[in-house]
Design a protein around this motif. Sequence first.
Motif, PDB file in Angstrom:
ATOM      1  N   ALA A  77      11.020   5.452  -1.710  1.00 23.00           N
ATOM      2  CA  ALA A  77       9.837   6.254  -1.345  1.00 23.00           C
ATOM      3  C   ALA A  77       8.559   5.506  -1.692  1.00 23.00           C
ATOM      4  O   ALA A  77       7.586   5.522  -0.915  1.00 23.00           O
ATOM      5  CB  ALA A  77       9.879   7.603  -2.059  1.00 23.00           C
ATOM      6  N   MET A  78       8.541   4.848  -2.845  1.00 28.79           N
ATOM      7  CA  MET A  78       7.344   4.091  -3.246  1.00 28.79           C
ATOM      8  C   MET A  78       7.070   2.941  -2.285  1.00 28.79           C
ATOM      9  O   MET A  78       5.917   2.685  -1.930  1.00 28.79           O
ATOM     10  CB  MET A  78       7.497   3.568  -4.679  1.00 28.79           C
ATOM     11  CG  MET A  78       7.499   4.661  -5.726  1.00 28.79           C
ATOM     12  SD  MET A  78       5.976   5.631  -5.744  1.00 28.79           S
ATOM     13  CE  MET A  78       4.827   4.438  -6.384  1.00 28.79           C
ATOM     14  N   LEU A  79       8.133   2.248  -1.855  1.00 25.30           N
ATOM     15  CA  LEU A  79       7.936   1.159  -0.891  1.00 25.30           C
ATOM     16  C   LEU A  79       7.346   1.694   0.409  1.00 25.30           C
ATOM     17  O   LEU A  79       6.473   1.048   1.013  1.00 25.30           O
ATOM     18  CB  LEU A  79       9.257   0.442  -0.610  1.00 25.30           C
ATOM     19  CG  LEU A  79       9.719  -0.524  -1.686  1.00 25.30           C
ATOM     20  CD1 LEU A  79      11.099  -1.076  -1.346  1.00 25.30           C
ATOM     21  CD2 LEU A  79       8.732  -1.657  -1.877  1.00 25.30           C
ATOM     22  N   ASN A  80       7.796   2.849   0.838  1.00 28.32           N
ATOM     23  CA  ASN A  80       7.250   3.466   2.042  1.00 28.32           C
ATOM     24  C   ASN A  80       5.757   3.756   1.867  1.00 28.32           C
ATOM     25  O   ASN A  80       4.943   3.475   2.746  1.00 28.32           O
ATOM     26  CB  ASN A  80       8.029   4.748   2.357  1.00 28.32           C
ATOM     27  CG  ASN A  80       7.601   5.393   3.642  1.00 28.32           C
ATOM     28  OD1 ASN A  80       6.941   4.793   4.475  1.00 28.32           O
ATOM     29  ND2 ASN A  80       7.968   6.642   3.806  1.00 28.32           N
ATOM     30  N   ILE A  81       5.399   4.289   0.713  1.00 30.70           N
ATOM     31  CA  ILE A  81       3.989   4.578   0.421  1.00 30.70           C
ATOM     32  C   ILE A  81       3.169   3.296   0.388  1.00 30.70           C
ATOM     33  O   ILE A  81       2.081   3.220   0.983  1.00 30.70           O
ATOM     34  CB  ILE A  81       3.858   5.340  -0.916  1.00 30.70           C
ATOM     35  CG1 ILE A  81       4.453   6.746  -0.772  1.00 30.70           C
ATOM     36  CG2 ILE A  81       2.404   5.392  -1.394  1.00 30.70           C
ATOM     37  CD1 ILE A  81       4.678   7.461  -2.084  1.00 30.70           C
ATOM     38  N   PHE A  82       3.677   2.274  -0.291  1.00 34.00           N
ATOM     39  CA  PHE A  82       2.922   1.022  -0.394  1.00 34.00           C
ATOM     40  C   PHE A  82       2.810   0.309   0.943  1.00 34.00           C
ATOM     41  O   PHE A  82       1.808  -0.352   1.218  1.00 34.00           O
ATOM     42  CB  PHE A  82       3.520   0.108  -1.461  1.00 34.00           C
ATOM     43  CG  PHE A  82       3.205   0.565  -2.851  1.00 34.00           C
ATOM     44  CD1 PHE A  82       1.904   0.785  -3.253  1.00 34.00           C
ATOM     45  CD2 PHE A  82       4.207   0.803  -3.762  1.00 34.00           C
ATOM     46  CE1 PHE A  82       1.592   1.222  -4.529  1.00 34.00           C
ATOM     47  CE2 PHE A  82       3.931   1.241  -5.042  1.00 34.00           C
ATOM     48  CZ  PHE A  82       2.614   1.452  -5.423  1.00 34.00           C
ATOM     49  N   SER A  83       3.805   0.463   1.796  1.00 28.93           N
ATOM     50  CA  SER A  83       3.724  -0.104   3.139  1.00 28.93           C
ATOM     51  C   SER A  83       2.585   0.544   3.919  1.00 28.93           C
ATOM     52  O   SER A  83       1.804  -0.131   4.585  1.00 28.93           O
ATOM     53  CB  SER A  83       5.057   0.097   3.871  1.00 28.93           C
ATOM     54  OG  SER A  83       4.984  -0.437   5.168  1.00 28.93           O
ATOM     55  N   LEU A  85      -0.024   2.075   2.517  1.00 27.98           N
ATOM     56  CA  LEU A  85      -1.268   1.662   1.859  1.00 27.98           C
ATOM     57  C   LEU A  85      -1.709   0.290   2.353  1.00 27.98           C
ATOM     58  O   LEU A  85      -2.889   0.061   2.609  1.00 27.98           O
ATOM     59  CB  LEU A  85      -1.090   1.606   0.341  1.00 27.98           C
ATOM     60  CG  LEU A  85      -1.142   2.898  -0.428  1.00 27.98           C
ATOM     61  CD1 LEU A  85      -0.828   2.649  -1.896  1.00 27.98           C
ATOM     62  CD2 LEU A  85      -2.486   3.568  -0.284  1.00 27.98           C
ATOM     63  N   ASN A  86      -0.753  -0.591   2.485  1.00 27.18           N
ATOM     64  CA  ASN A  86      -1.049  -1.950   2.948  1.00 27.18           C
ATOM     65  C   ASN A  86      -1.631  -1.926   4.360  1.00 27.18           C
ATOM     66  O   ASN A  86      -2.559  -2.668   4.669  1.00 27.18           O
ATOM     67  CB  ASN A  86       0.216  -2.806   2.895  1.00 27.18           C
ATOM     68  CG  ASN A  86      -0.089  -4.276   3.000  1.00 27.18           C
ATOM     69  OD1 ASN A  86      -1.040  -4.769   2.402  1.00 27.18           O
ATOM     70  ND2 ASN A  86       0.726  -4.980   3.751  1.00 27.18           N
ATOM     71  N   GLN A  87      -1.113  -1.077   5.210  1.00 26.88           N
ATOM     72  CA  GLN A  87      -1.620  -0.956   6.578  1.00 26.88           C
ATOM     73  C   GLN A  87      -3.024  -0.358   6.601  1.00 26.88           C
ATOM     74  O   GLN A  87      -3.798  -0.626   7.507  1.00 26.88           O
ATOM     75  CB  GLN A  87      -0.667  -0.107   7.422  1.00 26.88           C
ATOM     76  CG  GLN A  87       0.661  -0.777   7.666  1.00 26.88           C
ATOM     77  CD  GLN A  87       1.693   0.153   8.267  1.00 26.88           C
ATOM     78  OE1 GLN A  87       1.420   1.317   8.535  1.00 26.88           O
ATOM     79  NE2 GLN A  87       2.895  -0.368   8.466  1.00 26.88           N
ATOM     80  N   SER A  88      -3.347   0.454   5.604  1.00 25.95           N
ATOM     81  CA  SER A  88      -4.676   1.066   5.554  1.00 25.95           C
ATOM     82  C   SER A  88      -5.698   0.159   4.877  1.00 25.95           C
ATOM     83  O   SER A  88      -6.834   0.548   4.678  1.00 25.95           O
ATOM     84  CB  SER A  88      -4.617   2.406   4.826  1.00 25.95           C
ATOM     85  OG  SER A  88      -4.371   2.193   3.452  1.00 25.95           O
ATOM     86  N   GLU A  89      -5.255  -1.006   4.499  1.00 27.23           N
ATOM     87  CA  GLU A  89      -6.112  -2.034   3.889  1.00 27.23           C
ATOM     88  C   GLU A  89      -6.636  -1.648   2.506  1.00 27.23           C
ATOM     89  O   GLU A  89      -7.656  -2.151   2.058  1.00 27.23           O
ATOM     90  CB  GLU A  89      -7.249  -2.411   4.829  1.00 27.23           C
ATOM     91  CG  GLU A  89      -6.753  -2.994   6.144  1.00 27.23           C
ATOM     92  CD  GLU A  89      -7.869  -3.430   7.069  1.00 27.23           C
ATOM     93  OE1 GLU A  89      -9.026  -3.534   6.618  1.00 27.23           O
ATOM     94  OE2 GLU A  89      -7.574  -3.658   8.247  1.00 27.23           O
ATOM     95  N   ILE A  90      -5.926  -0.764   1.822  1.00 26.70           N
ATOM     96  CA  ILE A  90      -6.252  -0.482   0.426  1.00 26.70           C
ATOM     97  C   ILE A  90      -5.698  -1.635  -0.398  1.00 26.70           C
ATOM     98  O   ILE A  90      -4.528  -1.991  -0.281  1.00 26.70           O
ATOM     99  CB  ILE A  90      -5.661   0.867  -0.022  1.00 26.70           C
ATOM    100  CG1 ILE A  90      -6.367   2.009   0.722  1.00 26.70           C
ATOM    101  CG2 ILE A  90      -5.787   1.036  -1.539  1.00 26.70           C
ATOM    102  CD1 ILE A  90      -5.788   3.372   0.453  1.00 26.70           C
ATOM    103  N   ASP A  91      -6.531  -2.219  -1.230  1.00 26.66           N
ATOM    104  CA  ASP A  91      -6.124  -3.392  -2.002  1.00 26.66           C
ATOM    105  C   ASP A  91      -5.396  -2.956  -3.272  1.00 26.66           C
ATOM    106  O   ASP A  91      -5.958  -2.242  -4.104  1.00 26.66           O
ATOM    107  CB  ASP A  91      -7.353  -4.225  -2.350  1.00 26.66           C
ATOM    108  CG  ASP A  91      -6.993  -5.600  -2.876  1.00 26.66           C
ATOM    109  OD1 ASP A  91      -5.837  -6.033  -2.694  1.00 26.66           O
ATOM    110  OD2 ASP A  91      -7.872  -6.230  -3.486  1.00 26.66           O
ATOM    111  N   PHE A  92      -4.148  -3.383  -3.403  1.00 26.07           N
ATOM    112  CA  PHE A  92      -3.341  -3.013  -4.562  1.00 26.07           C
ATOM    113  C   PHE A  92      -2.379  -4.141  -4.899  1.00 26.07           C
ATOM    114  O   PHE A  92      -2.107  -5.024  -4.088  1.00 26.07           O
ATOM    115  CB  PHE A  92      -2.534  -1.732  -4.281  1.00 26.07           C
ATOM    116  CG  PHE A  92      -1.434  -1.929  -3.281  1.00 26.07           C
ATOM    117  CD1 PHE A  92      -0.162  -2.309  -3.685  1.00 26.07           C
ATOM    118  CD2 PHE A  92      -1.672  -1.769  -1.927  1.00 26.07           C
ATOM    119  CE1 PHE A  92       0.848  -2.524  -2.763  1.00 26.07           C
ATOM    120  CE2 PHE A  92      -0.666  -1.977  -0.997  1.00 26.07           C
ATOM    121  CZ  PHE A  92       0.594  -2.351  -1.419  1.00 26.07           C
TER     122      PHE A  92
END
Length: 121
Positions: A77-83, A85-92
């Motif tokens: 689930a976390m990988l799905n969320i981070f994927s 986030l990455n598409q939304s260009e949030i830097d993490f």
Amino acid sequence: MINCRKIIFVSNFYKRKFFNFFINKEIKNKSIVITNSIDTSLFFPDIKKIRKKYNLEETTNILLSCGRVVKGKGYPAMLNIFSRLNQSEIDFHWFIIGEGNYIPVLIKSICSLELENKITI
């Protein structure tokens, strides 16, 4: 459990969940919650050194997971969320510290989602 002096739960959620199925006032009175925490007198990372070592900008959001790396901890689930986030260009940048049988699957998933530059195990 009746002979125990204390019954320790890691969260109020698990305590409530347990007592939804097992109702015993004597045992309930022995139960306490001790949450997982970080002893900041022992663990005090130098965030500037971490940012420099991993070439992270000052604006990069840093997340940390410590513990057993197993599927049941919610990594898919976390990988799905981070994927997303990455598409939304949030830097993490997500640091995962631990051992477990899910690491090979996690690494494969990180690569397939092209998150190698965003997640460090």
